[in-house]
Design a protein around this motif. Structure first.
Motif, short mmCIF file in Angstrom:
data_model
loop_
_atom_site.label_atom_id
_atom_site.label_comp_id
_atom_site.label_asym_id
_atom_site.label_seq_id
_atom_site.Cartn_x
_atom_site.Cartn_y
_atom_site.Cartn_z
N UNK A 62 -6.94 -56.70 75.78
CA UNK A 62 -7.97 -55.80 75.51
C UNK A 62 -7.31 -54.65 74.60
N UNK A 63 -8.25 -53.83 73.89
CA UNK A 63 -7.61 -52.67 73.14
C UNK A 63 -8.70 -52.60 71.82
N UNK A 64 -7.97 -51.86 71.02
CA UNK A 64 -8.77 -51.52 69.67
C UNK A 64 -7.97 -52.01 68.48
N UNK A 65 -8.41 -52.40 67.50
CA UNK A 65 -7.66 -52.75 66.37
C UNK A 65 -8.31 -51.68 65.25
N UNK A 66 -7.21 -51.03 64.64
CA UNK A 66 -7.49 -49.96 63.51
C UNK A 66 -6.81 -50.54 62.14
N UNK A 67 -7.65 -50.44 61.13
CA UNK A 67 -7.38 -51.13 59.89
C UNK A 67 -7.52 -50.02 58.98
N UNK A 68 -6.68 -50.05 57.84
CA UNK A 68 -6.85 -49.50 56.35
C UNK A 68 -6.82 -50.79 55.26
N UNK A 69 -7.72 -50.60 54.67
CA UNK A 69 -7.76 -51.45 53.37
C UNK A 69 -8.04 -50.68 52.22
N UNK A 70 -7.58 -51.15 51.16
CA UNK A 70 -7.56 -50.82 49.53
C UNK A 70 -8.56 -51.63 48.96
N UNK A 71 -8.85 -51.33 47.53
CA UNK A 71 -9.73 -51.96 46.64
C UNK A 71 -8.85 -52.17 45.53
N UNK A 72 -8.91 -53.59 44.98
CA UNK A 72 -8.15 -53.89 43.57
C UNK A 72 -9.31 -53.65 42.40
N UNK A 73 -8.87 -53.66 41.35
CA UNK A 73 -9.74 -53.72 40.08
C UNK A 73 -10.80 -54.50 39.92
N UNK A 74 -10.82 -55.48 40.72
CA UNK A 74 -11.84 -56.60 40.72
C UNK A 74 -12.98 -56.13 41.77
N UNK A 75 -12.66 -55.10 42.54
CA UNK A 75 -13.58 -54.64 43.60
C UNK A 75 -13.36 -55.57 44.87
N UNK A 76 -12.30 -56.15 44.97
CA UNK A 76 -11.91 -57.17 46.16
C UNK A 76 -11.15 -56.18 47.17
N UNK A 77 -11.20 -56.57 48.28
CA UNK A 77 -10.52 -55.70 49.44
C UNK A 77 -9.01 -56.26 49.59
N UNK A 78 -8.18 -55.32 50.09
CA UNK A 78 -6.97 -55.42 50.03
C UNK A 78 -6.25 -54.97 51.38
N UNK A 79 -5.91 -55.81 52.28
CA UNK A 79 -5.38 -55.08 53.45
C UNK A 79 -4.08 -54.32 53.24
N UNK A 80 -4.04 -53.18 54.03
CA UNK A 80 -2.98 -52.30 53.64
C UNK A 80 -2.13 -52.02 55.05
#
Length: 149
Positions: A62-80
């Protein structure tokens, strides 16, 4: 396989309970990961946009997942980066954001952060000077649902 051997220059932080170690037991508390290849991608030309979110971990652990994502020039998401923590609190979000700031060498006011109103995140954002440009997606969604856009 150890992450520091397979992914040199990656940031990996694992916190264990001091109380558990004193009793001869290993008790996991939290973990943060930002692979070097993701840091290089951020430096090489992602938009100065970081999305922040968290979700529940269900199942045996159990627990929580914290995430940070970026965005490239094609508007695709990118995990950070991501972290597993016991709860989404102001303290755990602050811990995550401080590590993210160090991993990506973020400078004050150079990036835009977007999130919903995650528990503890609003307070953590106030505690981190770095996050000068922070927007909540919830207000935009409410206007969109009401047809104001």
């Amino acid at each position: 396989m150890r992450l520091d051997l397979s992914n040199p220059n990656s940031d990996v932080v694992i916190n264990l309970s001091k109380d558990g170690l004193e009793q001869g037991k290993i008790k996991f508390l939290r973990m943060y990961i930002c692979f070097n290849s993701l840091k290089l991608g951020w430096e090489e030309g992602l938009r100065p946009f970081i999305g922040l979110d968290g979700t529940f971990l269900k199942g045996h652990c159990k627990g929580q997942l914290l995430v940070a994502i970026g965005q490239d020039c094609d508007n695709c998401f990118y995990p950070l980066a991501w972290a597993t923590v016991d709860k989404k609190t102001s303290w755990s979000w602050t811990w995550f954001l401080q590590l993210l700031e160090k991993s990506l060498t973020l400078k004050n006011g150079e990036s835009v952060f977007m999130s919903d109103m995650q528990k503890g995140l609003v307070d953590a954002v106030k505690n981190i000077r770095l996050l000068a440009h922070h927007r909540h997606v919830e207000a935009w969604l409410k206007r969109f649902r009401l047809g104001e856009m």
